[in-house]
Design a protein around this motif. Structure first.
Motif, PDB file in Angstrom:
ATOM      1  N   SER A  19       0.627  -1.334   0.023  1.00 40.54           N
ATOM      2  CA  SER A  19      -0.001  -0.062  -0.012  1.00 40.54           C
ATOM      3  C   SER A  19       0.815   1.200  -0.130  1.00 40.54           C
ATOM      4  O   SER A  19       0.268   2.419  -0.312  1.00 40.54           O
ATOM      5  CB  SER A  19      -0.945   0.005   1.211  1.00 40.54           C
ATOM      6  OG  SER A  19       0.068   0.324   2.333  1.00 40.54           O
ATOM      7  N   SER A  20       2.083   1.138   0.191  1.00 43.08           N
ATOM      8  CA  SER A  20       2.824   2.399   0.414  1.00 43.08           C
ATOM      9  C   SER A  20       2.934   3.367  -0.522  1.00 43.08           C
ATOM     10  O   SER A  20       2.941   4.833  -0.578  1.00 43.08           O
ATOM     11  CB  SER A  20       4.380   1.910   0.408  1.00 43.08           C
ATOM     12  OG  SER A  20       4.845   1.060  -0.508  1.00 43.08           O
ATOM     13  N   GLU A  21       2.667   2.942  -2.159  1.00 41.68           N
ATOM     14  CA  GLU A  21       2.658   3.803  -3.002  1.00 41.68           C
ATOM     15  C   GLU A  21       1.461   4.461  -3.170  1.00 41.68           C
ATOM     16  O   GLU A  21       1.220   5.600  -4.010  1.00 41.68           O
ATOM     17  CB  GLU A  21       3.276   3.202  -4.016  1.00 41.68           C
ATOM     18  CG  GLU A  21       4.802   2.794  -4.115  1.00 41.68           C
ATOM     19  CD  GLU A  21       5.386   2.364  -5.435  1.00 41.68           C
ATOM     20  OE1 GLU A  21       4.584   2.393  -6.532  1.00 41.68           O
ATOM     21  OE2 GLU A  21       6.441   1.967  -5.686  1.00 41.68           O
ATOM     22  N   ILE A  22       0.455   3.930  -2.758  1.00 41.65           N
ATOM     23  CA  ILE A  22      -1.201   4.259  -3.150  1.00 41.65           C
ATOM     24  C   ILE A  22      -1.816   4.906  -2.108  1.00 41.65           C
ATOM     25  O   ILE A  22      -2.756   5.776  -1.998  1.00 41.65           O
ATOM     26  CB  ILE A  22      -2.080   3.211  -3.697  1.00 41.65           C
ATOM     27  CG1 ILE A  22      -1.898   1.965  -2.601  1.00 41.65           C
ATOM     28  CG2 ILE A  22      -1.186   2.486  -5.213  1.00 41.65           C
ATOM     29  CD1 ILE A  22      -2.907   0.807  -3.212  1.00 41.65           C
ATOM     30  N   ASP A  23      -1.484   4.493  -0.632  1.00 43.65           N
ATOM     31  CA  ASP A  23      -2.038   5.087   0.329  1.00 43.65           C
ATOM     32  C   ASP A  23      -1.159   5.099   1.653  1.00 43.65           C
ATOM     33  O   ASP A  23      -0.875   4.151   2.316  1.00 43.65           O
ATOM     34  CB  ASP A  23      -3.360   4.171   0.915  1.00 43.65           C
ATOM     35  CG  ASP A  23      -3.981   4.657   1.974  1.00 43.65           C
ATOM     36  OD1 ASP A  23      -3.502   5.847   2.760  1.00 43.65           O
ATOM     37  OD2 ASP A  23      -5.264   4.435   2.259  1.00 43.65           O
ATOM     38  N   PRO A  24      -0.296   6.187   1.381  1.00 42.14           N
ATOM     39  CA  PRO A  24       0.934   6.321   2.873  1.00 42.14           C
ATOM     40  C   PRO A  24       0.388   6.424   3.861  1.00 42.14           C
ATOM     41  O   PRO A  24       1.030   6.204   4.990  1.00 42.14           O
ATOM     42  CB  PRO A  24       1.428   7.654   2.210  1.00 42.14           C
ATOM     43  CG  PRO A  24       0.405   8.363   1.402  1.00 42.14           C
ATOM     44  CD  PRO A  24      -0.099   7.612   0.622  1.00 42.14           C
ATOM     45  N   ASP A  25      -0.991   6.682   4.396  1.00 40.50           N
ATOM     46  CA  ASP A  25      -1.556   6.757   5.584  1.00 40.50           C
ATOM     47  C   ASP A  25      -1.564   5.416   6.326  1.00 40.50           C
ATOM     48  O   ASP A  25      -1.482   5.205   7.487  1.00 40.50           O
ATOM     49  CB  ASP A  25      -2.988   7.357   5.646  1.00 40.50           C
ATOM     50  CG  ASP A  25      -3.152   8.694   5.347  1.00 40.50           C
ATOM     51  OD1 ASP A  25      -2.026   9.206   5.522  1.00 40.50           O
ATOM     52  OD2 ASP A  25      -4.117   9.305   4.780  1.00 40.50           O
ATOM     53  N   VAL A  26      -1.563   4.522   5.432  1.00 41.15           N
ATOM     54  CA  VAL A  26      -1.693   2.992   5.924  1.00 41.15           C
ATOM     55  C   VAL A  26      -0.147   2.712   6.769  1.00 41.15           C
ATOM     56  O   VAL A  26      -0.183   1.867   7.862  1.00 41.15           O
ATOM     57  CB  VAL A  26      -1.714   1.884   5.010  1.00 41.15           C
ATOM     58  CG1 VAL A  26      -1.536   0.537   5.383  1.00 41.15           C
ATOM     59  CG2 VAL A  26      -3.202   2.204   4.486  1.00 41.15           C
ATOM     60  N   GLU A  27       0.880   3.167   5.767  1.00 42.19           N
ATOM     61  CA  GLU A  27       2.283   2.874   6.688  1.00 42.19           C
ATOM     62  C   GLU A  27       2.531   3.801   7.933  1.00 42.19           C
ATOM     63  O   GLU A  27       2.922   3.185   8.724  1.00 42.19           O
ATOM     64  CB  GLU A  27       3.356   3.430   5.351  1.00 42.19           C
ATOM     65  CG  GLU A  27       4.840   3.516   5.964  1.00 42.19           C
ATOM     66  CD  GLU A  27       5.342   2.054   6.445  1.00 42.19           C
ATOM     67  OE1 GLU A  27       5.766   2.077   7.457  1.00 42.19           O
ATOM     68  OE2 GLU A  27       5.003   1.133   5.850  1.00 42.19           O
ATOM     69  N   SER A  28       1.931   4.885   8.075  1.00 43.33           N
ATOM     70  CA  SER A  28       2.288   5.742   9.280  1.00 43.33           C
ATOM     71  C   SER A  28       1.415   5.179  10.463  1.00 43.33           C
ATOM     72  O   SER A  28       1.331   5.451  11.451  1.00 43.33           O
ATOM     73  CB  SER A  28       1.460   7.062   8.681  1.00 43.33           C
ATOM     74  OG  SER A  28       0.132   7.205   8.568  1.00 43.33           O
ATOM     75  N   ARG A  29       0.156   4.198   9.935  1.00 41.13           N
ATOM     76  CA  ARG A  29      -0.471   3.618  10.942  1.00 41.13           C
ATOM     77  C   ARG A  29      -0.175   2.371  11.263  1.00 41.13           C
ATOM     78  O   ARG A  29      -0.788   1.415  11.738  1.00 41.13           O
ATOM     79  CB  ARG A  29      -1.946   3.775  10.824  1.00 41.13           C
ATOM     80  CG  ARG A  29      -2.340   5.159  10.894  1.00 41.13           C
ATOM     81  CD  ARG A  29      -3.941   5.567  10.135  1.00 41.13           C
ATOM     82  NE  ARG A  29      -4.151   6.689  10.126  1.00 41.13           N
ATOM     83  CZ  ARG A  29      -5.030   7.406   8.970  1.00 41.13           C
ATOM     84  NH1 ARG A  29      -5.416   6.655   8.185  1.00 41.13           N
ATOM     85  NH2 ARG A  29      -5.364   8.565   9.120  1.00 41.13           N
ATOM     86  N   ARG A  30       1.324   1.640  10.718  1.00 41.43           N
ATOM     87  CA  ARG A  30       1.534   0.341  10.870  1.00 41.43           C
ATOM     88  C   ARG A  30       1.587   0.000  12.375  1.00 41.43           C
ATOM     89  O   ARG A  30       0.960  -1.192  12.598  1.00 41.43           O
ATOM     90  CB  ARG A  30       3.117   0.385  10.279  1.00 41.43           C
ATOM     91  CG  ARG A  30       3.571  -0.913  10.746  1.00 41.43           C
ATOM     92  CD  ARG A  30       5.253  -0.911  10.439  1.00 41.43           C
ATOM     93  NE  ARG A  30       5.472  -0.782   8.973  1.00 41.43           N
ATOM     94  CZ  ARG A  30       5.701  -1.663   8.227  1.00 41.43           C
ATOM     95  NH1 ARG A  30       5.620  -2.805   8.469  1.00 41.43           N
ATOM     96  NH2 ARG A  30       5.827  -1.168   6.784  1.00 41.43           N
ATOM     97  N   LYS A  31       2.006   0.644  13.391  1.00 39.08           N
ATOM     98  CA  LYS A  31       1.909   0.392  14.730  1.00 39.08           C
ATOM     99  C   LYS A  31       0.708  -0.025  15.325  1.00 39.08           C
ATOM    100  O   LYS A  31       0.417  -0.985  15.736  1.00 39.08           O
ATOM    101  CB  LYS A  31       2.594   1.261  15.656  1.00 39.08           C
ATOM    102  CG  LYS A  31       2.825   0.812  17.099  1.00 39.08           C
ATOM    103  CD  LYS A  31       3.612   1.949  18.102  1.00 39.08           C
ATOM    104  CE  LYS A  31       3.540   1.571  19.390  1.00 39.08           C
ATOM    105  NZ  LYS A  31       4.304   2.663  20.198  1.00 39.08           N
ATOM    106  N   SER A  32      -0.257   0.985  15.039  1.00 34.93           N
ATOM    107  CA  SER A  32      -1.810   0.650  15.452  1.00 34.93           C
ATOM    108  C   SER A  32      -2.254  -0.668  14.827  1.00 34.93           C
ATOM    109  O   SER A  32      -2.839  -1.555  15.432  1.00 34.93           O
ATOM    110  CB  SER A  32      -2.582   1.883  15.052  1.00 34.93           C
ATOM    111  OG  SER A  32      -3.779   1.772  15.552  1.00 34.93           O
ATOM    112  N   ILE A  33      -2.239  -0.808  13.444  1.00 33.23           N
ATOM    113  CA  ILE A  33      -2.772  -1.854  12.705  1.00 33.23           C
ATOM    114  C   ILE A  33      -2.147  -3.097  13.345  1.00 33.23           C
ATOM    115  O   ILE A  33      -2.937  -4.074  13.449  1.00 33.23           O
ATOM    116  CB  ILE A  33      -2.429  -1.653  11.191  1.00 33.23           C
ATOM    117  CG1 ILE A  33      -3.256  -0.564  10.942  1.00 33.23           C
ATOM    118  CG2 ILE A  33      -2.870  -2.994  10.362  1.00 33.23           C
ATOM    119  CD1 ILE A  33      -2.582  -0.192   9.180  1.00 33.23           C
TER     120      ILE A  33
END
Length: 702
Positions: free
Chosen positions: A139-153
């Motif tokens: 998802s890193s190239e299409i939705d960077p918010d997912v990467e920023s919420r890695r710890k929570s996920i």
């Protein structure tokens, strides 16, 4: 597509009707990448490959059943990662329940194909986080918010999986018990052992056991499963689920006519609490009328209004509508407004009662909002924004809003978090909010394009619908949110903020209730009044209340323990006089004693039973009952080792007796306690106990 379904089930015609071709991203990728199905595109296949490697299988060599399981894992993992990233936390309600079911299906399916451990040499760890790592990297190239919420996920998936594995563990224990019962009952009647469809469904629905796993384990024990009964249970649940769904309201005739004849309401409430307007429609029980008289509950539709309609968690305004005669003459009618809702698009429905006179369509009215109540809503709404910023600052930016209520006298804020907040965290949150209030910061409100607002860092509520142009409310340096609600112009107007409670409302969802503005002042004054009364009663200063209360509690605890000890000693002395009433039961010469001990409490009854079974020679069985008061019944069964060896168990025995007294209970083979709420049935229950224990012991062969 023709209609938009509203929350009340009614259908609103779409302004732009359209056709869905079904040509989504996955299907387009399948065509361009020339693969046989959507799952084998580069959108999902890397997740399936990761799952296959963790299960020690090869997708290319797998059979159809294994491939289907890997597809389930790939599809569901991608869905849950994005949902959790967007703030949807696993729970037992609404969209959170959908996420939980998806996660549990991945866990069940993964365990079915042999996935165990976290993929990093921890066989007891969770495997979902390892799969999620692959989803996040895709998802890193299409939705960077997912990467920023890695710890929570990753944290949420780990907690949810390990929690569910515990449930599966309890299910495995239950399955063993059910298989033992099936084997035992089949042996008694000579039939082939079979696990009932009802039990198989219980394991599937409550404990998450796939039917395949239940069948496999049962087969290893030589037990079949009742698939027909299971299918019947599944169909019954499906019917119940369908019956619980909202029924779509297909009758849209009146609503369509109203849409055609009445334009959207112009909202003036950001600038003023007063406005002159024209009555465009009057509804009684949802039906249009031309006029209405005193004492009637009505819904008034205006061309413009200062009244805020409930939305975004904020309640609708209260106030009055005044109808005057021609050219501002004598007042003809007064309508008290108790609620305002949005309906049929952006038409404001003013709900109230005609307090005086009559009103008709086309009349001019003066609309006046209750300013005190509006100020309360404004203070609580801005305080809600400050609270969300404080939460992100104290417990982490990954927390997100899960719902809210902004009322005149309080606020309620639901947020995603996996544990209760500590007292220190709550104090820190309160301190932050009150600091921002005392900073006396002017709020800034701007209307801009939705994408521009997101680019500026404005927080949006997940699931909320926004138009192309949005209103952004900012407390500079503290908070920036998309919000259509009403707010104070300066944080100092909030006056103060106090958290009333913090609690869990669902798995992974916490709730804070708080007060601000006038409600804050009233709350603090009332608490101060309580404290002054408490100080007066305890005859101490406010700072000494805690220590004084602790002393009183400890003294009370000591007194209760002493009283309990005395009651137990009295019960034992009373029991000693009963030992002579024991009767001998052949053929094993078991001494049994069944007696009513009056109002002895449960602890005393326990002490008496233990004393008696120790006094009487083994084998002995003691069954005692009492009515301690308040409509309660206590029962105790104490069996010596010799009685237990004969196959008579206290735990199983006392439960059946307690049912006669409207209760239940159980315990160990040698000792058990039970309770009930029908003391009037105690004599009959003890007589039954006497008869059954005699019959049970008499039937045992020497």
């Amino acid at each position: 597509m023709q209609y938009n379904k509203n929350d009340d089930g009614s259908l609103e015609p779409l302004k732009q009707k359209n056709i869905d071709t079904g040509m989504g991203l996955e299907r387009m990728a399948r065509i361009l990448q020339n693969v046989p199905n959507n799952y084998e595109t580069d959108l999902i296949f890397p997740i399936m490959e990761k799952a296959a490697s963790m299960a020690l299988v090869s997708y290319s060599k797998a059979d159809n059943a294994m491939r289907t399981n890997l597809k389930v894992i790939g599809d569901h993992m991608r869905a849950v990662v994005y949902l959790i990233s967007d703030g949807v936390i696993p729970s037992n309600i609404g969209r959170g329940y959908v996420v939980r079911r998806l996660i549990r299906r991945v866990v069940r399916t993964g365990r079915l194909i042999g996935m165990r451990g976290d993929g990093h040499e921890n066989s007891e760890g969770a495997f979902l986080p390892s799969l999620a790592e692959t989803v996040i990297s895709l998802s890193s190239e299409i939705d960077p918010d997912v990467e920023s919420r890695r710890k929570s996920i990753l944290g949420e998936l780990q907690r949810e999986e390990l929690r569910f594995v515990q449930t599966l563990g309890r299910g495995e224990k239950l399955l063993d018990e059910l298989l033992d019962e099936a084997l035992g009952s089949a042996g008694d009647i000579g039939d082939k052992p079979c696990l009932s469809g009802k039990d198989v469904f219980l394991l599937y629905d409550t404990y998450g056991f796939p039917i395949e796993i239940t069948a496999e384990i049962a087969s290893e024990r030589g037990v079949t499963i009742d698939m027909k009964g299971f299918d019947i249970e599944m169909e019954n649940q499906r019917k119940q689920s369908q019956a619980a769904h909202n029924v779509i309201k297909l009758s849209v005739g009146n609503e369509t006519e109203i849409i055609k004849s009445i334009p959207d309401t112009e909202f003036l409430g950001y600038e003023s609490l007063f406005a002159t307007a024209v009555v465009k429609g009057i509804l009684i029980n949802g039906n249009p009328v031309e006029n209405v008289s005193e004492g009637t509950d009505v819904e008034i539709l205006l061309d413009r209004t200062p009244f805020y309609a409930e939305s975004g968690g904020q309640v609708g305004d209260n106030g009055f509508l005044y109808v005057y005669g021609e050219e501002g003459g004598k007042q003809n009618a007064v309508i008290e407004i108790k609620d305002v809702q949005k309906s049929l698009g952006n038409i404001f429905v003013h709900k109230g009662t005609i307090k005086q006179g009559s009103v008709e369509v086309g009349k001019k009215i003066d609309a006046a909002v209750d300013g005190k109540l509006r100020q309360g809503a404004k203070a609580h709404h801005t305080a809600t924004h400050l609270l969300q910023s404080a939460l992100k600052s104290v417990i982490g930016s990954e927390t997100s809003q899960a719902g809210s209520l902004v009322a005149f006298d309080r606020l309620r804020f639901d947020f995603s978090f996996h544990r209760p907040l500590t007292e220190k965290e709550l104090l820190e949150i309160e301190s932050l909010v009150n600091q921002w209030i005392s900073d006396a910061t002017h709020l800034e409100t701007n209307v801009m394009a939705l994408q521009d607002a997101k680019n500026a860092g404005a927080t949006a509520m997940f699931g909320e619908k926004y138009g192309e142009q949005v209103r952004v409310v900012e407390v500079p340096g503290v908070s920036m949110e998309l919000c259509g609600g009403t707010h104070v112009s300066n944080t100092a107007e909030i006056r103060g903020f106090k958290i009333i409670s913090e609690q869990g409302i669902a798995s992974g969802v916490r709730r804070i209730e708080a007060v601000a503005g006038d409600a804050f002042v009233e709350y603090v004054c009332s608490r101060d009044n309580y404290m002054r009364h408490l100080c007066s009663s305890l005859k101490v200063k406010a700072e000494d209340v805690n220590s004084r209360v602790e002393t009183i509690v400890e003294e009370l605890r000591t007194a209760r323990n002493e009283a309990s000890s005395l009651r137990s000693k009295i019960a034992v002395l009373k029991a000693a006089s009963l030992a002579s009433k024991a009767v001998l039961v052949e053929p094993h010469n078991v001494r049994i004693l069944v007696e009513n001990m009056g109002d002895v409490d449960a602890d005393g009854l326990k002490s008496a039973a233990e004393h008696l079974v120790g006094t009487l020679q083994d084998p002995a069985a003691v069954i005692l009952g009492s009515s301690p008061g308040d409509g309660k019944v206590s029962l105790v069964a104490a069996f010596s080792p010799g009685v237990v060896k004969l196959g008579v168990q206290a735990g199983k025995f006392v439960g059946g007796i307690a049912k006669l007294c409207g209760g239940g209970g159980g315990g160990k083979p040698n000792f058990a306690q039970a309770g009930g709420r029908k003391p009037e049935n105690l004599p009959d229950a003890l007589e039954k106990a006497r008869a059954e224990i005699v019959a049970a012991l008499s039937s045992k062969a020497s």
